[in-house]
Design an enzyme around this catalytic site. Structure first.
Site, mmCIF file in Angstrom:
data_model
loop_
_atom_site.group_PDB
_atom_site.id
_atom_site.type_symbol
_atom_site.label_atom_id
_atom_site.label_comp_id
_atom_site.label_asym_id
_atom_site.label_seq_id
_atom_site.Cartn_x
_atom_site.Cartn_y
_atom_site.Cartn_z
ATOM 1 N N MET A 87 0.788 -1.174 0.155
ATOM 2 C CA MET A 87 -0.186 -0.337 0.284
ATOM 3 C C MET A 87 1.113 0.918 -0.240
ATOM 4 O O MET A 87 2.492 1.371 0.346
ATOM 5 C CB MET A 87 -0.876 -0.432 1.287
ATOM 6 C CG MET A 87 -2.287 -0.925 1.221
ATOM 7 S SD MET A 87 -3.001 -1.315 2.476
ATOM 8 C CE MET A 87 -3.931 0.689 2.392
ATOM 9 N N HIS A 88 -0.188 2.426 -0.165
ATOM 10 C CA HIS A 88 0.919 3.694 0.036
ATOM 11 C C HIS A 88 2.035 4.437 -0.969
ATOM 12 O O HIS A 88 2.213 5.104 -1.483
ATOM 13 C CB HIS A 88 1.675 3.820 1.253
ATOM 14 C CG HIS A 88 0.294 3.472 2.920
ATOM 15 N ND1 HIS A 88 -0.447 3.688 2.572
ATOM 16 C CD2 HIS A 88 0.693 2.149 3.445
ATOM 17 C CE1 HIS A 88 -1.315 3.245 3.606
ATOM 18 N NE2 HIS A 88 -0.441 2.218 3.816
ATOM 19 N N ASP A 247 -2.467 -4.787 0.431
ATOM 20 C CA ASP A 247 -2.516 -6.207 0.761
ATOM 21 C C ASP A 247 -2.761 -6.507 2.384
ATOM 22 O O ASP A 247 -3.130 -7.647 3.049
ATOM 23 C CB ASP A 247 -1.072 -6.266 0.651
ATOM 24 C CG ASP A 247 0.052 -5.453 1.779
ATOM 25 O OD1 ASP A 247 -0.991 -4.220 2.063
ATOM 26 O OD2 ASP A 247 1.343 -5.037 1.746
#
Length: 514
Positions: A87-88, A247
């Site tokens: 992520m991110h 995830d």
């Protein structure tokens, strides 16, 4: 599940930090084969963490055909693909879809200044949490975009789209600019309540919504493979791609955390507690994360301890190498020896507490300067008691987030344990005793790739919804209940543990400044 003579196959693709995992399942959830394609991570400066999106796609192109060959299935049998990933991260694309600069990852720490800038632009921390349910953190996507504007203006001026890692793979597979609600929540730019981009925050940051992809629910079909992608992967252009999930949410689907009352604990290097919520709940102080779930119209809350099983690994490496060598010589696991010693010691380790802040802390304290500590050491404390205090300290740390969930009215009746720490029956018992809930394990642990493969199967009509898919494919294999006496002892000790961080917080800042 629907009937039928022909076999349908679904793929889960998880774009991780160290590699991309590809998993093939049959329509009934049976795992056929899996494979991993690895790639490097780069740190061009201290605290920076970057990757080349070309490496991710190369791993996909190389691994998918290998997995199909291992599974013994034809490309035409693959009906759909689910995507998950770290992520991110930020993939910056120009108007011709060329990557402007290396992707900046979730564990990159260059954006402290930009986090403060975002909170100020939003009108303060509380206003920001009201907008997007979370405070600004250096790992999130929005600070990376602002950092690019502040520090690489020529690159920022070229940017036409910003995509998350798995969504860059989607673009290369289908040609579509798309994301879904769970991963989009981690950008800090999503109205988590409304499940859409936050127009007020984008306006406050002077960012154009055209930079961002279309947002879908996780099981929605976002496109089909292009002819070029189908040929590269050995699939067909009839193969669809669903929204998928970040995830953490994908892993939760893979563990069946898709209904009220069920929480997962994952004890890997870091520790994660993840709970499903039918209603939007968020902590006004921003101590835990609230994101959209990969279940249509639902949410989840999450807490993270940065050094969970990593604390036990540090203890082994730093202080137990003699035992480690003995274990290797005898062909046994050193962790089994350590936990066996710990199991002979009393609950509470005779007053020894361990603060697992070896890498700083994320929730609920968000303090990069926090430091690990043993508190209460006496001449009576041996290796077994120190080991036990580490196991208990990690569980106390996770309980801090769990108690916040409970304070917000999120029910927790069952805890599903995964990760390396879940393999220890003794550590599972400590979890049950500290958390005050039954702890179960599951028949398989395939992680995010399995979760998004199930999302694809739902889109393919094999199941009515995500809950049905999880109920049909995920089975519990063990369960341990709290010991009443141990739970009472931990309930008495927990407030002492909580007070220790507050007592030492100012000292941690001074230590960091030395």
């Amino acid at each position: 599940m629907k009937g039928g003579l022909s076999m349908s196959v679904y793929l889960g693709i998880d774009v991780g930090t160290s590699g991309t995992k590809v998993l093939a399942i049959r329509e009934d959830g049976t795992i056929l084969a899996s494979g991993v394609g690895e790639y490097p991570c780069y740190a061009p400066k201290p605290l920076w963490s970057e990757q080349n999106p070309d490496d991710w796609f190369r791993a996909v192109v190389e691994t998918v055909p290998d997995v199909l060959a291992k599974a013994g299935v034809a490309g035409a049998d693959v009906k759909g693909i689910g995507l998950s990933g770290q992520m991110h991260g930020s993939v910056f694309l120009d108007k011709d879809d060329k990557v402007v600069r290396p992707a900046i990852l979730w564990n990159d720490q260059r954006t402290a200044k930009e986090c403060a800038e975002i909170e100020a632009a939003a009108g303060g921390r509380e206003k920001l949490i009201e907008m997007v349910a979370n405070p600004a953190m250096s790992g999130f996507t929005a600070p990376k975009i602002v950092w690019l504007r502040n520090n690489e203006p020529e690159n920022f001026d070229r940017v036409a789209k910003v995509l998350l890692p798995k969504d860059e793979i989607r673009r290369r597979l289908t040609g579509d600019y798309a994301t879904e609600v769970s991963d989009a929540s981690g950008t800090l730019l999503l109205d988590v309540a409304g499940r859409k981009w936050s127009k007020p925050l984008l306006a406050a940051l002077q960012l154009d919504e055209s930079l961002l992809p279309t947002v879908y629910e996780s099981e929605d079909i976002t496109g089909k493979l292009t002819p070029e992608a189908a040929e590269a992967l050995g699939l067909t252009t009839d193969c669809f791609v669903v929204g998928g999930a970040g995830d953490c949410a994908a892993g939760a689907v893979g563990n069946g955390i898709v209904r009220p009352g069920v929480l997962s604990t994952s004890l890997g290097t870091s520790g994660v507690v993840f709970v499903h919520s039918d209603e939007l709940k968020f902590d006004k102080l921003g101590r835990v994360h609230t994101f959209c779930h990969a279940v249509r119209g639902k949410w989840h809350m999450m807490g993270v301890t940065l050094s969970a099983a990593g604390s036990l690994q540090w203890f082994r490496n730093a202080l137990c190498m003699e035992l480690h060598e003995k274990a290797k010589a005898e062909g046994v696991d050193v962790y089994d020896l350590l936990t066996a010693e710990a199991a002979k010691t009393p609950v509470g380790a005779d007053g020894l507490f361990f603060l697992p802040y070896l890498s700083g802390e994320r929730t609920p304290h968000a303090d990069p300067n926090a430091r690990g500590c043993f508190v209460g050491l006496t001449l009576a404390h041996d290796r077994g008691r120190m080991t036990r205090s580490i196991l208990e300290g990690v569980c106390y740390s996770l309980r801090e987030s769990i108690d916040i969930f409970r304070s917000l009215g999120v029910p927790i009746d069952e805890i599903r344990a995964s990760g390396g720490g879940a393999k220890s029956p003794f550590w599972r018992q400590i979890q049950a005793d500290v958390f005050g809930a039954n702890v179960t394990t599951l028949s398989s642990e395939e992680g995010p790739a399995f979760g998004v493969a199930l999302l694809a199967a739902v889109a393919g009509g094999e199941y009515a919804d995500v809950q049905e898919a999880c109920g049909a494919t995920i089975k519990r294999v063990s369960e341990v209940a709290p010991d009443a006496d141990a739970q009472k002892a931990y309930d008495a000790a927990f407030p002492v543990y909580q007070k220790l961080y507050q007592s030492l917080k100012a000292d941690f800042q001074q230590i960091a400044a030395l």
